[in-house]
Design a protein around this motif. Sequence first.
Motif, PDB file in Angstrom:
ATOM      1  N   UNK A 147       0.830  -1.208   0.000  1.00 54.05           N
ATOM      2  CA  UNK A 147       0.000   0.000   0.000  1.00 54.05           C
ATOM      3  C   UNK A 147       0.865   1.258   0.000  1.00 54.05           C
ATOM      4  N   UNK A 148       1.911   1.270   0.820  1.00 52.88           N
ATOM      5  CA  UNK A 148       2.821   2.409   0.834  1.00 52.88           C
ATOM      6  C   UNK A 148       3.417   2.647  -0.556  1.00 52.88           C
ATOM      7  N   UNK A 149       3.779   1.568  -1.223  1.00 53.21           N
ATOM      8  CA  UNK A 149       4.408   1.692  -2.542  1.00 53.21           C
ATOM      9  C   UNK A 149       3.453   2.318  -3.555  1.00 53.21           C
ATOM     10  N   UNK A 150       2.164   1.995  -3.454  1.00 50.93           N
ATOM     11  CA  UNK A 150       1.203   2.584  -4.394  1.00 50.93           C
ATOM     12  C   UNK A 150       1.079   4.100  -4.216  1.00 50.93           C
ATOM     13  N   UNK A 151       1.351   4.588  -3.001  1.00 48.93           N
ATOM     14  CA  UNK A 151       1.285   6.027  -2.757  1.00 48.93           C
ATOM     15  C   UNK A 151       2.543   6.760  -3.208  1.00 48.93           C
ATOM     16  N   UNK A 152       3.621   6.033  -3.505  1.00 50.44           N
ATOM     17  CA  UNK A 152       4.839   6.674  -3.986  1.00 50.44           C
ATOM     18  C   UNK A 152       4.620   7.187  -5.413  1.00 50.44           C
ATOM     19  N   UNK A 153       5.386   8.187  -5.838  1.00 47.62           N
ATOM     20  CA  UNK A 153       5.326   8.589  -7.247  1.00 47.62           C
ATOM     21  C   UNK A 153       5.666   7.420  -8.154  1.00 47.62           C
ATOM     22  N   UNK A 154       5.009   7.340  -9.292  1.00 45.56           N
ATOM     23  CA  UNK A 154       5.277   6.243 -10.222  1.00 45.56           C
ATOM     24  C   UNK A 154       6.677   6.374 -10.813  1.00 45.56           C
ATOM     25  N   UNK A 155       7.219   5.233 -11.191  1.00 45.64           N
ATOM     26  CA  UNK A 155       8.556   5.200 -11.794  1.00 45.64           C
ATOM     27  C   UNK A 155       8.439   4.589 -13.186  1.00 45.64           C
ATOM     28  N   UNK A 156       9.357   4.884 -14.086  1.00 47.62           N
ATOM     29  CA  UNK A 156       9.294   4.321 -15.440  1.00 47.62           C
ATOM     30  C   UNK A 156       9.228   2.791 -15.400  1.00 47.62           C
TER      31      UNK A 156
ATOM     32  N   UNK B  14       6.749   0.992 -14.322  1.00 49.05           N
ATOM     33  CA  UNK B  14       5.862   0.457 -13.295  1.00 49.05           C
ATOM     34  C   UNK B  14       4.590  -0.086 -13.944  1.00 49.05           C
ATOM     35  N   UNK B  15       4.321  -1.347 -13.703  1.00 54.59           N
ATOM     36  CA  UNK B  15       3.218  -2.018 -14.391  1.00 54.59           C
ATOM     37  C   UNK B  15       1.876  -1.672 -13.770  1.00 54.59           C
ATOM     38  N   UNK B  16       1.802  -1.678 -12.420  1.00 54.25           N
ATOM     39  CA  UNK B  16       0.539  -1.435 -11.720  1.00 54.25           C
ATOM     40  C   UNK B  16       0.644  -0.114 -10.978  1.00 54.25           C
ATOM     41  N   UNK B  17      -0.285   0.784 -11.268  1.00 53.35           N
ATOM     42  CA  UNK B  17      -0.295   2.088 -10.619  1.00 53.35           C
ATOM     43  C   UNK B  17      -1.651   2.303  -9.943  1.00 53.35           C
ATOM     44  N   UNK B  18      -1.631   3.071  -8.871  1.00 56.45           N
ATOM     45  CA  UNK B  18      -2.873   3.490  -8.230  1.00 56.45           C
ATOM     46  C   UNK B  18      -3.267   4.835  -8.826  1.00 56.45           C
ATOM     47  N   UNK B  19      -4.387   4.844  -9.524  1.00 57.52           N
ATOM     48  CA  UNK B  19      -4.865   6.062 -10.183  1.00 57.52           C
ATOM     49  C   UNK B  19      -6.343   6.269  -9.814  1.00 57.52           C
ATOM     50  N   UNK B  20      -6.635   7.261  -8.933  1.00 62.36           N
ATOM     51  CA  UNK B  20      -5.719   8.145  -8.202  1.00 62.36           C
ATOM     52  C   UNK B  20      -4.983   7.384  -7.100  1.00 62.36           C
ATOM     53  N   UNK B  21      -3.976   8.015  -6.565  1.00 61.47           N
ATOM     54  CA  UNK B  21      -3.237   7.440  -5.449  1.00 61.47           C
ATOM     55  C   UNK B  21      -1.753   7.702  -5.522  1.00 61.47           C
ATOM     56  N   UNK B  22      -1.150   7.425  -6.689  1.00 61.40           N
ATOM     57  CA  UNK B  22       0.294   7.596  -6.830  1.00 61.40           C
ATOM     58  C   UNK B  22       0.676   9.049  -6.569  1.00 61.40           C
ATOM     59  N   UNK B  23       1.661   9.227  -5.694  1.00 58.10           N
ATOM     60  CA  UNK B  23       2.112  10.572  -5.361  1.00 58.10           C
ATOM     61  C   UNK B  23       1.249  11.290  -4.341  1.00 58.10           C
ATOM     62  N   UNK B  24       0.237  10.598  -3.796  1.00 58.22           N
ATOM     63  CA  UNK B  24      -0.644  11.238  -2.818  1.00 58.22           C
ATOM     64  C   UNK B  24       0.041  11.337  -1.462  1.00 58.22           C
ATOM     65  N   UNK B  25      -0.252  12.411  -0.771  1.00 55.92           N
ATOM     66  CA  UNK B  25       0.292  12.625   0.568  1.00 55.92           C
ATOM     67  C   UNK B  25      -0.747  12.169   1.583  1.00 55.92           C
ATOM     68  N   UNK B  26      -0.847  10.857   1.781  1.00 66.96           N
ATOM     69  CA  UNK B  26      -1.814  10.286   2.721  1.00 66.96           C
ATOM     70  C   UNK B  26      -1.046   9.653   3.874  1.00 66.96           C
ATOM     71  N   UNK B  27      -1.064  10.253   5.054  1.00 68.06           N
ATOM     72  CA  UNK B  27      -0.355   9.652   6.193  1.00 68.06           C
ATOM     73  C   UNK B  27      -0.962   8.302   6.565  1.00 68.06           C
ATOM     74  N   UNK B  28      -0.108   7.318   6.756  1.00 64.73           N
ATOM     75  CA  UNK B  28      -0.534   5.988   7.182  1.00 64.73           C
ATOM     76  C   UNK B  28      -0.214   5.813   8.659  1.00 64.73           C
ATOM     77  N   UNK B  29      -1.198   5.337   9.408  1.00 66.39           N
ATOM     78  CA  UNK B  29      -1.045   4.994  10.812  1.00 66.39           C
ATOM     79  C   UNK B  29      -1.233   3.491  10.967  1.00 66.39           C
ATOM     80  N   UNK B  30      -0.541   2.903  11.929  1.00 62.23           N
ATOM     81  CA  UNK B  30      -0.799   1.526  12.320  1.00 62.23           C
ATOM     82  C   UNK B  30      -1.625   1.551  13.598  1.00 62.23           C
ATOM     83  N   UNK B  31      -2.746   0.836  13.570  1.00 59.22           N
ATOM     84  CA  UNK B  31      -3.609   0.724  14.737  1.00 59.22           C
ATOM     85  C   UNK B  31      -3.370  -0.615  15.414  1.00 59.22           C
ATOM     86  N   UNK B  32      -3.625  -0.676  16.708  1.00 62.66           N
ATOM     87  CA  UNK B  32      -3.417  -1.941  17.387  1.00 62.66           C
ATOM     88  C   UNK B  32      -4.161  -2.028  18.698  1.00 62.66           C
TER      89      UNK B  32
END
Length: 329
Positions: free
Chosen positions: A138-147, A149-167
């Motif tokens: 999931x973190x990787x999908x939020x990174x900017x796409x690279x040349x 890259x076969x699977x991209x999250x559109x929208x999503x790539x390059x998004x600034x979405x903070x991820x928290x771990x809950x427990x």
Amino acid sequence: MVPFSVLDLSNIVQGGTVADALDRSRELARHAEQLGYRRFWLAEHHNMPGIASAATALVIAHVAAGTSTIRVGSGGIMLPNHSPLVIAEQFGTLAALYPGRIDLGLGRAPGTDQPTARALRRGGANAADTFPQDVQELQAYFHPTVPGQVVQAVPGAGSDVPIWILGSSLFGAQLAAAFGLPFAFASHFAPDHLEQALAIYRHDFQPSATLAQPYAMAAIGVIAADTDAAARRLATSLQQSFVLLRRGTPGLLPPPVDNMDGYWTPPEQAGVEHAFREAVVGSPETVQRGLEAFLRRTRVDELMVTAAIHDHTARLRSFELVAQIRDRL
């Protein structure tokens, strides 16, 4: 001052509808925004007649559309129920619509019973076993796409979405520390490992590109009213709901009762008191003492407050009183 935030389950009350619950969540978020709460999170639960936030990303959009500054997010998305790509697309869309305001809290539990978990996943594998790998995907999908890259999250790539771990156990603390992510502990219903989890998280934390030092939040139930007796009466709605859940007959959030005598058995009462032992219920003076003690003991960086109250006006008033107490701490 420790920032305060809100966790809302979009409780469907007896006599109310799903639409009522969702609109009340949005009204509570507006109220929280005006009172200076930092974030407003919604939780994913399934097959629960009294909770309206199963389609969590949709409810986040509903709440974010009705507010303007407060951060809105998930507390949490139960990642084993979903493919990481779908969550990246959903939260990438939310981030595009409400930039700089979306949080993504991730949990490892299914948020439901086992038959429903199987229905959600449509397979026999225990997806919780791959939770760490799914978080990284999931973190990787939020990174900017690279040349290339076969699977991209559109929208999503390059998004600034903070991820928290809950427990609610030590596993989430260990994972958040290893990944260098903020950590939120569910002490509002599972308090047993709170202090140990916080200690592990802080001790084992590895700085990351996301976070330079540990950032821990804890959720607790807080119900405030003008008097101790009034607050304790409001709390009986949640107590009844928890007993029904443990009996295997979950339902809509019931109205409060004057006392719980005759409603629960002694073992049920003990179970409720254990699960909610971190809860702070009472008058402003009582709540202030309880919150001061909790913050002093845990040293959390942020406190998340939740309150299942049947009467909406009383719920708004409770969060108002808590905000006033926060400003005095």
